[in-house]
Structure formats: C-alpha cells, structure tokens
Design a protein around this motif. Structure first.
Motif, mmCIF file in Angstrom:
data_model
loop_
_atom_site.group_PDB
_atom_site.id
_atom_site.type_symbol
_atom_site.label_atom_id
_atom_site.label_comp_id
_atom_site.label_asym_id
_atom_site.label_seq_id
_atom_site.Cartn_x
_atom_site.Cartn_y
_atom_site.Cartn_z
ATOM 1 N N GLY A 62 -7.635 4.752 3.474
ATOM 2 C CA GLY A 62 -6.700 3.917 4.243
ATOM 3 C C GLY A 62 -5.650 3.246 3.376
ATOM 4 O O GLY A 62 -5.072 3.870 2.475
ATOM 5 N N GLU A 63 -5.450 1.959 3.636
ATOM 6 C CA GLU A 63 -4.379 1.195 2.993
ATOM 7 C C GLU A 63 -4.474 1.196 1.460
ATOM 8 O O GLU A 63 -3.481 1.330 0.767
ATOM 9 C CB GLU A 63 -4.411 -0.263 3.471
ATOM 10 N N ALA A 64 -5.700 1.020 0.951
ATOM 11 C CA ALA A 64 -5.846 0.931 -0.508
ATOM 12 C C ALA A 64 -5.416 2.259 -1.148
ATOM 13 O O ALA A 64 -4.730 2.279 -2.173
ATOM 14 C CB ALA A 64 -7.282 0.595 -0.880
ATOM 15 N N TYR A 65 -5.792 3.361 -0.528
ATOM 16 C CA TYR A 65 -5.419 4.656 -1.122
ATOM 17 C C TYR A 65 -3.903 4.863 -1.054
ATOM 18 O O TYR A 65 -3.316 5.506 -1.935
ATOM 19 C CB TYR A 65 -6.166 5.813 -0.451
ATOM 20 N N LYS A 66 -3.272 4.287 -0.003
ATOM 21 C CA LYS A 66 -1.803 4.380 0.084
ATOM 22 C C LYS A 66 -1.173 3.774 -1.165
ATOM 23 O O LYS A 66 -0.194 4.283 -1.699
ATOM 24 C CB LYS A 66 -1.310 3.600 1.301
#
Ligand code: ASP
Length: 439
Positions: free
Chosen positions: A67-71
């Motif tokens: 999710g966001e962290a991987y973005k």
C-alpha cells in the motif's frame, strides 16, 4: 590487494550520493566489491527505506497488498533512477518486487528488498555485476552463519568487481533471512572474510570513532587506531558506529577494518586492527562509552566465599527467568548483579524473593537507575596510576561511585554511577584523559 567496501544508508540515500560512492570506488582499483545498504534518510524527518519496508510488511499482513508505504519506496527508487539519468527499467523491477512481497508475506524478505533494489540499481549505474547475497551468505537451521558461505564466495572472486546487497542471506529453509537491524555491516565483514580481503572499508557518515559520545562531550577527539577488543567493549557499551557483531568474521581472519566518511573521504577515519598488530600510541585511555538504566542487586553474606554453589544458585534464578546479567563484581562477602533494568521489568520482586530463598543472604539491597561507564584502552594495563586518576577525577566532579568492575584483562574499567550523574561523569573522565594532549 582486495578491499571490500560497505556503504551505509546515508551514503546510498539519493542519486548525488550514488555518484559520490561511484567516485570513491573508481579512485582506488583495489576497491573491488561494494556492499550496499538500503537508501537511508536524506534529511531529518525523511524515511529510511528499510523502515518503509517493515511498514509494507504490516500493510501486506493487514490487506494482502502493498500500500502507501510501498508507494514511498517506489518513489524513492524512481527518483534515484531519475537523478542518475540512466535508462534502467526500475518500474518493472518494483512491480516484480511488489508481487514477490505479496506472495512471500515474510518480514525478512520484505525488509531485504531495500538492499536488493539498491544493489540492482547501483550495479546498473556502475556497469558491474550484481551478486545476490542469497547465493553466497547462507545460514544454518539455528540461524548462525553457515560455513558454506566461505566456499560459495568463490562465485564473487570470479568477478573483477561486483555489487553485493547487505543485510540478508538465505536461511536453511531456502528463504531470505536478514541479520538484525544495521546488519549490512555484518554482511560486509562476512564478505571480506569470504573473499580473503586485505581490508574491510566501512563507509558511513562520520569520520570514525570518537573517544566519547559527542552528545555528551563537545567535539571529542577522533580515535585513530583501535583494536578489535577495544571496539567490542566500546560498541557493546553504546558507541554505535559499527554493528557490534560485525567484527567477529573479520577478526577470525585478522582483516583490519577502516571506518571512512563518504562525505569527507579525505579524512583518515579510524583503523581497527587485531590486538597482535596494535601499537601502543601513548594514550592510556582509548575511549569512553556508557549506558544508562541498570539495576544493581547487592547481596551480602558472611563467609560467602566459602559457601559452595552460592553464585550457581543465584545465577540459576536468573537463568530460570531468562534474564541475562551484564557484570557480577564481587568481594569476599559481597556480590553484585548488574542487570539491564528492562530485563527485570515486572519481575524484580519475584527474582529478589527467589534469590533470598535460594541463598539466604544477610542483606540484599537493590539500586535502580544506575548508569555504567566503560573506560577502555590497552594502554591502561601499561600505565601505573590510571585508576587513581580516574577515581580522583570522578570524585572531583562530586560524583559518588556506586560500583566498580575491572575485568582481569585490564582493558577496561567499568564504573557505575546514578543515571543523573552520567553526563557529568563522562565529561570529568574525558577531561582527565583527553583534556591534555599528553595524557
Ligand atoms: N537497511 C538495514 C537497516 O536499516 C540494514 C543496514 O542498513 O545495515 O537496518
């Protein structure tokens, strides 16, 4: 000569630093193998890629998807690729990696991808082969380094130069396994040993070890040469330039380590050498380090020294509670257990009760909030009067010493004081041994 060079997270934080590191490697043909960390912080408040990856793992556990962290991880690697101005298909690699992370669902695998992606990109930038740490660094089922690692390293030696990701290897189950945090230092040391390097250069963002913590002492002296033994004592007690486990592999093969600053490559740094090659430089004390928050349990019993099994019964209680101790200074009728207070959290009363029942001491006292300060140096054993100077300096600073432990190696003296007196004590000791250049 073969040099293995490890570059830490700040050295790999962005495109400018990738270039800087490439320049460092190019300036010395003996720097054949580069071990890289995952990109670290570019400025205060920035994210370390490894932290983002641990968050990614938590996201995958929750939702099944990156999710966001991987973005943010994606964005970081994209921006480094842009800054480098190379045509490298980082997006496909990031997509593949996301799919693998979702499939594997392992914290170790996910965290290791920072070093993996960084290594892949850096190898593309340099135009030298990438060697996956999985193929070389192997762990036993108990999680120890597998001896096969040393034969597998011949794979590395086939290459004139190579980029090698730090922090991970392969477990006995065939899955990626990481070292503990900061473990790329260990990877570098393992690789140095495995390829029979002449020098292990550890490139970081400081110009070597300092003789005291700069947050406590203003502009402390840099340590020019340090032995592995001194390093072990200092890093165990909180001086954390290098992962404290990273000396073991190089020490076994007597490979010296040089700490260098990526941002000031002209600085000499600190050289860490085997004791056998250590030359006494004239200073009695090499460095001072310390940690707060210990508990001391002091036991007194007449004729303790003659009582068979006394220590055994005390330590058995600690063993039952899986508590490890740091030191046990003892006298004829006294014995102190020095324990990290965190280990005793919630069980102190129980432990004391059991010790009382096991050995029936005449008295038992507990001191909390104790700080330990280690004064370290081979020079201490050669110089008469060091402890007199040490304790005199502490007394002049108005500090009450609560505990003293001098290992028989005479390489360090450990002093226990109240937490509140920690900084004052370190400053006084530093002033005594480093305030005057002659000491
Ligand atoms: N990237 C890993 C960490 O942050 C390992 C390392 O940098 O040494 O702990």
């Amino acid at each position: 000569m073969i040099k293995v060079c490890k570059f830490g997270g700040t050295s790999m934080a962005d495109g400018i630093n990738f270039r800087r590191v490439a320049g460092i490697l190019a300036s010395d043909p003996e720097r054949r193998y580069a071990v890289v960390s995952a990109p670290g912080k570019r400025y205060g408040g920035d994210n370390k890629v490894t932290d983002l990856l641990y968050e990614t793992h938590a996201e995958v556990e929750r939702t099944g998807r990156c999710g966001e962290a991987y973005k943010k991880v994606r964005e970081r690697f994209r921006s480094i690729t842009r800054e480098l101005g190379i045509s490298y298909d980082i997006d496909s690699l990031l997509d593949e990696t996301a799919a693998e992370i979702e499939r594997e669902r392992s914290a170790d695998f996910t965290a290791s991808r920072g070093e993996y992606l960084c290594g892949k990109l850096f190898s593309a930038f340099l135009g030298v082969p990438f060697i996956d740490a999985r193929e070389v660094i192997k762990f036993t089922p108990e999680g120890k380094l597998d001896g096969r690692t040393f034969t597998l390293a011949s794979r590395v030696l086939k290459e004139e130069r190579a980029v090698f990701p730090g922090f991970y290897g392969e477990g006995a189950d065939g899955k990626v396994k990481t070292f503990s945090r900061g473990g790329s230092d260990i990877s570098g040391a393992v690789l140095a040993r495995a390829v029979g390097a002449d020098l292990y250069e550890n490139w970081t963002d400081v110009s070597g070890f300092l003789a005291a913590d700069p947050r406590v002492v203003a502009s402390p002296a840099r340590i020019g040469v340090l032995s592995y033994r001194e390093l072990r004592e200092l890093s165990y007690m909180g001086a954390n330039v290098l992962h404290s486990e990273s000396i073991f592999p190089v020490r076994e093969a007597d490979i010296p380590v040089r700490i260098k600053n990526t941002f000031r490559p002209e600085d000499e740094g600190t050289l860490i050498v085997p004791v056998s090659r250590y030359r006494y430089g004239g200073r009695a004390v090499t460095g001072i380090a310390g940690k707060k928050n210990f508990t001391v349990i002091l036991l007194e019993k007449a004729m303790m020294n003659a009582e068979m099994g006394f220590t055994y019964r005390v330590l058995e209680v600690l063993y039952r509670h899986k508590i490890s101790f740091e030191h046990i200074p003892s006298g004829i009728d006294t014995m102190s257990l020095v324990i990290d207070s965190e280990e005793l959290g919630g069980v102190l009363d129980e432990v004391c009760g059991e010790i009382r029942a096991a050995v029936q001491p005449d008295s038992m006292r507990v001191f909390n909030d104790i700080a330990l300060i280690a004064v370290v140096g081979h020079g201490m054993s050669r110089t008469i009067g060091i402890s007199a100077r040490l304790f005199d300096a502490i007394a002049r600073a108005g500090v009450n010493v609560r505990m003293i432990d001098q290992g028989s190696s005479e390489i360090d003296i450990i002093v226990g004081v109240e937490n509140a007196q920690y900084e004052r004590t370190i400053r006084a000791v530093y002033e005594e041994f480093f305030g005057n250049p002659e000491s």
